[in-house]
Motif scaffolding. Structure first.
Motif, PDB file in Angstrom:
ATOM      1  N   HIS A   1       0.987  -1.326   0.268  1.00 38.76           N
ATOM      2  CA  HIS A   1      -0.031   0.218  -0.235  1.00 38.76           C
ATOM      3  C   HIS A   1       0.295   1.279  -0.117  1.00 38.76           C
ATOM      4  CE1 HIS A   1      -2.906  -3.034   1.983  1.00 38.76           C
ATOM      5  NE2 HIS A   1      -3.390  -2.329   1.165  1.00 38.76           N
ATOM      6  N   SER A   2       0.712   2.646  -0.437  1.00 43.12           N
ATOM      7  CA  SER A   2       0.723   3.623  -0.091  1.00 43.12           C
ATOM      8  C   SER A   2       0.237   4.649   0.518  1.00 43.12           C
ATOM      9  CB  SER A   2       1.470   4.690  -1.467  1.00 43.12           C
ATOM     10  OG  SER A   2      -0.058   4.859  -2.399  1.00 43.12           O
ATOM     11  N   VAL A   3       1.022   5.651   1.108  1.00 40.99           N
ATOM     12  CA  VAL A   3      -0.194   6.258   2.320  1.00 40.99           C
ATOM     13  C   VAL A   3       0.041   8.107   1.308  1.00 40.99           C
ATOM     14  CG1 VAL A   3       0.185   6.814   4.441  1.00 40.99           C
ATOM     15  CG2 VAL A   3       1.027   4.451   3.944  1.00 40.99           C
ATOM     16  N   SER A   4      -0.973   8.084   1.941  1.00 41.32           N
ATOM     17  CA  SER A   4      -1.280   9.666   1.391  1.00 41.32           C
ATOM     18  C   SER A   4      -1.626  10.680   2.510  1.00 41.32           C
ATOM     19  CB  SER A   4      -1.997   9.686   0.129  1.00 41.32           C
ATOM     20  OG  SER A   4      -3.526   9.477   0.485  1.00 41.32           O
ATOM     21  N   VAL A   5      -1.712  12.136   2.540  1.00 46.82           N
ATOM     22  CA  VAL A   5      -2.565  12.418   3.076  1.00 46.82           C
ATOM     23  C   VAL A   5      -2.497  13.691   2.564  1.00 46.82           C
ATOM     24  CG1 VAL A   5      -0.627  12.545   5.346  1.00 46.82           C
ATOM     25  CG2 VAL A   5      -0.101  14.295   3.969  1.00 46.82           C
ATOM     26  N   ALA A   6      -3.653  13.995   3.591  1.00 38.86           N
ATOM     27  CA  ALA A   6      -4.490  15.172   2.443  1.00 38.86           C
ATOM     28  C   ALA A   6      -5.209  16.286   3.452  1.00 38.86           C
ATOM     29  CB  ALA A   6      -5.987  15.496   1.553  1.00 38.86           C
ATOM     30  N   GLY A   7      -4.674  17.924   3.733  1.00 40.99           N
ATOM     31  CA  GLY A   7      -5.864  18.857   4.350  1.00 40.99           C
ATOM     32  C   GLY A   7      -6.652  18.956   4.060  1.00 40.99           C
ATOM     33  N   VAL A   8      -7.840  19.225   4.976  1.00 44.71           N
ATOM     34  CA  VAL A   8      -9.407  19.666   4.415  1.00 44.71           C
ATOM     35  C   VAL A   8      -8.567  21.441   5.379  1.00 44.71           C
ATOM     36  CG1 VAL A   8     -11.730  20.105   4.623  1.00 44.71           C
ATOM     37  CG2 VAL A   8     -10.553  17.570   4.371  1.00 44.71           C
ATOM     38  N   ILE A   9      -8.092  22.636   4.600  1.00 43.79           N
ATOM     39  CA  ILE A   9      -8.000  23.663   5.034  1.00 43.79           C
ATOM     40  C   ILE A   9      -9.771  23.786   5.258  1.00 43.79           C
ATOM     41  CG2 ILE A   9      -7.014  26.529   5.442  1.00 43.79           C
ATOM     42  CD1 ILE A   9      -5.514  23.766   3.337  1.00 43.79           C
ATOM     43  N   VAL A  10     -10.098  24.801   6.515  1.00 41.94           N
ATOM     44  CA  VAL A  10     -11.073  25.456   6.654  1.00 41.94           C
ATOM     45  C   VAL A  10     -11.124  26.901   7.038  1.00 41.94           C
ATOM     46  CG1 VAL A  10     -13.054  25.275   8.750  1.00 41.94           C
ATOM     47  CG2 VAL A  10     -11.933  23.221   7.877  1.00 41.94           C
ATOM     48  N   ASP A  11     -11.590  28.247   6.781  1.00 41.44           N
ATOM     49  CA  ASP A  11     -11.719  28.939   6.953  1.00 41.44           C
ATOM     50  C   ASP A  11     -12.872  29.752   8.072  1.00 41.44           C
ATOM     51  OD1 ASP A  11     -14.337  29.508   5.677  1.00 41.44           O
ATOM     52  OD2 ASP A  11     -13.720  30.734   4.004  1.00 41.44           O
ATOM     53  N   ASP A  12     -13.194  30.799   8.462  1.00 38.80           N
ATOM     54  CA  ASP A  12     -13.116  31.380   9.510  1.00 38.80           C
ATOM     55  C   ASP A  12     -14.819  31.111   8.975  1.00 38.80           C
ATOM     56  OD1 ASP A  12     -13.285  33.265   8.364  1.00 38.80           O
ATOM     57  OD2 ASP A  12     -12.002  34.628   9.416  1.00 38.80           O
ATOM     58  N   GLN A  13     -15.506  30.963   7.971  1.00 39.15           N
ATOM     59  CA  GLN A  13     -16.606  31.248   8.189  1.00 39.15           C
ATOM     60  C   GLN A  13     -17.601  29.395   7.439  1.00 39.15           C
ATOM     61  OE1 GLN A  13     -17.712  33.268   4.853  1.00 39.15           O
ATOM     62  NE2 GLN A  13     -15.580  34.456   4.873  1.00 39.15           N
ATOM     63  N   GLY A  14     -16.049  28.150   7.820  1.00 41.06           N
ATOM     64  CA  GLY A  14     -16.325  27.438   7.897  1.00 41.06           C
ATOM     65  C   GLY A  14     -16.751  26.016   6.540  1.00 41.06           C
ATOM     66  N   ARG A  15     -16.321  26.724   5.332  1.00 42.76           N
ATOM     67  CA  ARG A  15     -15.804  26.645   4.179  1.00 42.76           C
ATOM     68  C   ARG A  15     -14.743  26.121   4.149  1.00 42.76           C
ATOM     69  NH1 ARG A  15     -15.809  31.931   1.177  1.00 42.76           N
ATOM     70  NH2 ARG A  15     -14.590  32.721   2.545  1.00 42.76           N
ATOM     71  N   ALA A  16     -13.939  24.964   2.732  1.00 47.80           N
ATOM     72  CA  ALA A  16     -12.809  24.410   3.048  1.00 47.80           C
ATOM     73  C   ALA A  16     -12.188  24.704   2.032  1.00 47.80           C
ATOM     74  CB  ALA A  16     -12.862  22.509   2.958  1.00 47.80           C
TER      75      ALA A  16
ATOM     76  N   THR B   1     -18.561  25.060   0.716  1.00 44.20           N
ATOM     77  CA  THR B   1     -19.191  24.826   1.978  1.00 44.20           C
ATOM     78  C   THR B   1     -19.299  23.119   1.005  1.00 44.20           C
ATOM     79  OG1 THR B   1     -21.323  25.008   0.497  1.00 44.20           O
ATOM     80  CG2 THR B   1     -21.067  26.851   1.937  1.00 44.20           C
ATOM     81  N   ALA B   2     -19.834  22.647   2.440  1.00 47.27           N
ATOM     82  CA  ALA B   2     -20.449  21.218   1.958  1.00 47.27           C
ATOM     83  C   ALA B   2     -20.888  21.532   0.523  1.00 47.27           C
ATOM     84  CB  ALA B   2     -21.244  20.823   3.005  1.00 47.27           C
ATOM     85  N   ASP B   3     -22.364  21.644   0.313  1.00 44.65           N
ATOM     86  CA  ASP B   3     -22.763  21.455  -0.482  1.00 44.65           C
ATOM     87  C   ASP B   3     -22.416  21.446  -2.193  1.00 44.65           C
ATOM     88  OD1 ASP B   3     -24.907  20.558   0.376  1.00 44.65           O
ATOM     89  OD2 ASP B   3     -26.456  23.079   0.713  1.00 44.65           O
ATOM     90  N   GLU B   4     -21.246  22.155  -2.218  1.00 43.37           N
ATOM     91  CA  GLU B   4     -20.375  23.165  -2.910  1.00 43.37           C
ATOM     92  C   GLU B   4     -19.662  21.813  -3.398  1.00 43.37           C
ATOM     93  OE1 GLU B   4     -20.923  27.497  -3.240  1.00 43.37           O
ATOM     94  OE2 GLU B   4     -19.396  27.115  -1.716  1.00 43.37           O
ATOM     95  N   ALA B   5     -18.606  21.831  -2.083  1.00 40.81           N
ATOM     96  CA  ALA B   5     -18.171  19.937  -2.232  1.00 40.81           C
ATOM     97  C   ALA B   5     -18.433  18.980  -2.654  1.00 40.81           C
ATOM     98  CB  ALA B   5     -17.366  19.525  -0.824  1.00 40.81           C
ATOM     99  N   ARG B   6     -19.997  18.551  -2.222  1.00 44.85           N
ATOM    100  CA  ARG B   6     -20.896  17.857  -3.214  1.00 44.85           C
ATOM    101  C   ARG B   6     -20.606  17.183  -4.524  1.00 44.85           C
ATOM    102  NH1 ARG B   6     -24.231  18.157   0.582  1.00 44.85           N
ATOM    103  NH2 ARG B   6     -23.363  16.786   1.515  1.00 44.85           N
TER     104      ARG B   6
ATOM    105  N   LEU C   1     -15.802  18.854   8.044  1.00 43.82           N
ATOM    106  CA  LEU C   1     -16.378  19.604   8.194  1.00 43.82           C
ATOM    107  C   LEU C   1     -17.368  19.253   9.358  1.00 43.82           C
ATOM    108  CD1 LEU C   1     -17.473  21.386   5.034  1.00 43.82           C
ATOM    109  CD2 LEU C   1     -15.913  22.599   6.559  1.00 43.82           C
ATOM    110  N   ALA C   2     -17.781  17.862   8.966  1.00 42.35           N
ATOM    111  CA  ALA C   2     -18.973  17.890  10.533  1.00 42.35           C
ATOM    112  C   ALA C   2     -18.041  16.614  11.587  1.00 42.35           C
ATOM    113  CB  ALA C   2     -20.180  16.299   9.448  1.00 42.35           C
ATOM    114  N   SER C   3     -16.735  16.722  11.614  1.00 45.28           N
ATOM    115  CA  SER C   3     -16.470  15.541  12.134  1.00 45.28           C
ATOM    116  C   SER C   3     -16.480  16.196  13.618  1.00 45.28           C
ATOM    117  CB  SER C   3     -14.353  15.843  11.975  1.00 45.28           C
ATOM    118  OG  SER C   3     -13.630  15.355  13.123  1.00 45.28           O
ATOM    119  N   ASP C   4     -16.664  14.966  14.223  1.00 42.55           N
ATOM    120  CA  ASP C   4     -17.155  15.060  15.975  1.00 42.55           C
ATOM    121  C   ASP C   4     -15.767  14.841  17.023  1.00 42.55           C
ATOM    122  OD1 ASP C   4     -16.547  12.969  15.532  1.00 42.55           O
ATOM    123  OD2 ASP C   4     -18.287  12.082  16.406  1.00 42.55           O
TER     124      ASP C   4
END
Length: 146
Positions: A7-22, A105-110, A125-128
């Motif tokens: 397997h290979s391992v990758s990383v990704a960063g979901v960068i979130v701004d102060d308006q909750g957008r990615a 936003t989440a809808d735009e990402a979708r 964005l929804a992480s608990d």
């Protein structure tokens, strides 16, 4: 162990701004909209690799906040570790690896991303605080309807 069973391992960063957008980048190689990231180098630690990949694709310096998901591409044998992040410096620019970017936003990402990559943003964005664990075929998430 033969090469095909690795397997290979990758990383990704979901960068979130102060308006909750990615932040999504549009990749130069395939035109897809995704969170910035890529494959870890053999000798680098996870956080250093995440910071390097995000910087190479966006020009931004980031700080990871929480691991939000672990995703396996079942066809290609790639395990992706995805982190929600915030910006600590740098300037957002297109690079050799990205040709455009947008805050979504989440809808735009979708709407912009294939399901296998949109779900990473949605999970971040929804992480608990509990990481999602999912499998996909490169396009569709196994057992999930978005």
């Amino acid at each position: 162990m033969d090469q095909d069973s690795r397997h290979s391992v990758s990383v990704a960063g979901v960068i979130v701004d102060d308006q909750g957008r990615a932040l999504l980048i549009q990749r130069r190689d395939n035109g897809h909209w995704e969170a910035p990231g890529g494959v870890l180098e053999l000798n680098e630690d996870i956080v250093s690799g995440l910071r390097r990949e995000v910087r190479e694709e966006t020009g931004l310096e980031i700080e990871p906040e929480v691991l939000t998901g672990v995703y396996k591409n079942m066809k290609r044998g790639i395990i992706a570790l995805v982190f929600r992040c915030h910006v600590t410096g740098g300037s957002l620019v297109v690079t050799d690896e990205s040709k455009a970017f947008c805050w979504v936003t989440a809808d735009e990402a979708r709407a912009l991303s294939v399901q296998a990559f949109a779900v990473r943003v949605l999970d971040a964005l929804a992480s608990d605080g509990k990481p999602a664990v999912r499998e996909h075929d490169g396009d569709r998430v196994v057992g999930l309807s978005l």
